[in-house]
Design a protein around this motif. Structure first.
Motif, short mmCIF file in Angstrom:
data_model
loop_
_atom_site.label_atom_id
_atom_site.label_comp_id
_atom_site.label_asym_id
_atom_site.label_seq_id
_atom_site.Cartn_x
_atom_site.Cartn_y
_atom_site.Cartn_z
N CYS A 76 -24.02 -54.75 17.99
CA CYS A 76 -23.04 -55.19 16.99
C CYS A 76 -21.62 -55.09 17.54
CB CYS A 76 -23.18 -54.34 15.72
SG CYS A 76 -24.73 -54.62 14.82
N ALA A 77 -21.34 -54.02 18.29
CA ALA A 77 -20.01 -53.85 18.88
C ALA A 77 -19.70 -54.97 19.87
CB ALA A 77 -19.90 -52.49 19.55
N CYS A 78 -20.69 -55.33 20.71
CA CYS A 78 -20.49 -56.41 21.67
C CYS A 78 -20.30 -57.75 20.97
CB CYS A 78 -21.68 -56.49 22.62
SG CYS A 78 -21.81 -55.12 23.78
N TYR A 80 -19.01 -58.36 17.91
CA TYR A 80 -17.75 -58.50 17.17
C TYR A 80 -16.51 -58.17 18.00
CZ TYR A 80 -20.48 -58.99 12.89
OH TYR A 80 -21.34 -59.44 11.93
N ALA A 81 -16.70 -57.64 19.20
CA ALA A 81 -15.55 -57.27 20.03
C ALA A 81 -14.65 -58.46 20.38
CB ALA A 81 -16.02 -56.56 21.30
#
Length: 267
Positions: A76-78, A80-81
């Motif tokens: 998820c972090a990758c 939306y980053a």
């Protein structure tokens, strides 16, 4: 002699600020793909592998569940980053402080100031101040203004900042002739402009989709551009562009819209 030539090149490229450095940006070079989306692609691939590993596992242990939870959070972090980075960049690069420090030099362009010679001196003076304000109050590295003629066609009347270097520009006998050559390829009617006359091309991918590479005045190093059309006066069109992606925040775009109205009513 070669050493002196290198020193001369360095002096012409150096800014007054001693902390300016040349930055080389390496890209994948895939047409139509924004390199800023690489983390998102990697996140999708990692998520697919995570699901495949979970499906192939028979009995899922508590340790594997914790590992999959951490992996899902990283995916998820990758994903939306890139969007978060673009929003932060847009918020921080929209002020005029960075544009005042940097020069207007862009890849494939040269610093120029051209105005239509057939207009009155007062009108060209207003154009000069307006174009200067666009370069100093926004992140624009170049600005062009088109005025609607009586025949319903747009004529370029101002080009200032970094403008694409044309091969036969030296053979032009006047600024008006150079402006006519630079205006080739630009068609406001072909652009997908909103009803309010606003078009924001925030990345190189969006510029390519709008066929902005056909605009003779736009340097190849442009990464974003704003197109604003006035609703009054000559209904002129302002095109501001920068070598930074997402260089114009909402405030800068509104300001350029007001500038288009001002330039369209200049006598």
């Amino acid at each position: 002699r070669r050493r002196g030539r290198r020193e001369s090149t360095f002096r012409t490229r150096a800014n007054e600020d001693d902390e300016d450095f040349a930055i080389f940006r390496f890209t994948l070079g895939i047409p139509g793909f924004d390199d800023g989306d690489i983390p998102r692609v990697l996140g999708v691939l990692a998520g697919a592998l995570l699901l495949a590993n979970h499906a192939s596992s028979g009995n899922v242990s508590s340790a594997q569940s914790r590992a999959e939870l951490i992996g899902a959070l990283l995916v998820c972090a990758c994903f939306y980053a890139p969007e978060l980075g673009r929003r932060i960049q847009e918020a921080t690069t929209g002020s005029s402080s960075s544009s005042k420090k940097n020069s207007v030099d862009m890849l494939g362009g040269s610093s120029q100031f051209l105005v239509e010679e057939s207009y009155k001196e007062t009108k060209n003076t207003n154009y000069a101040w307006a174009s200067y304000a666009a370069l100093t109050n926004t992140n624009a590295k170049g600005v062009a203004f088109f005025e609607d003629t009586n025949e319903g066609k747009l004529m370029m009347t101002v080009a200032r900042g970094s403008v694409r270097t044309i091969e036969d520009g030296a053979s032009a006998s006047s600024n008006s002739e150079v402006l006519r050559k630079l205006a080739k390829g630009f068609s406001y009617d072909r652009l997908d402009v909103k009803e309010d006359g606003n078009l924001y091309l925030s990345s190189r991918m969006e510029l390519d989709a709008a066929e902005a590479n056909r605009w003779e005045f736009l340097p190849p190093g442009a990464e974003s551009a704003v197109v604003r059309r006035a609703k009054t006066g000559s209904k002129g069109v302002v095109v501001a562009y920068s070598d930074q992606p997402r260089a114009f925040n909402a405030k800068a775009r509104l300001w350029l819209g007001a500038l288009a109205e001002k330039m369209s009513t200049s006598d």
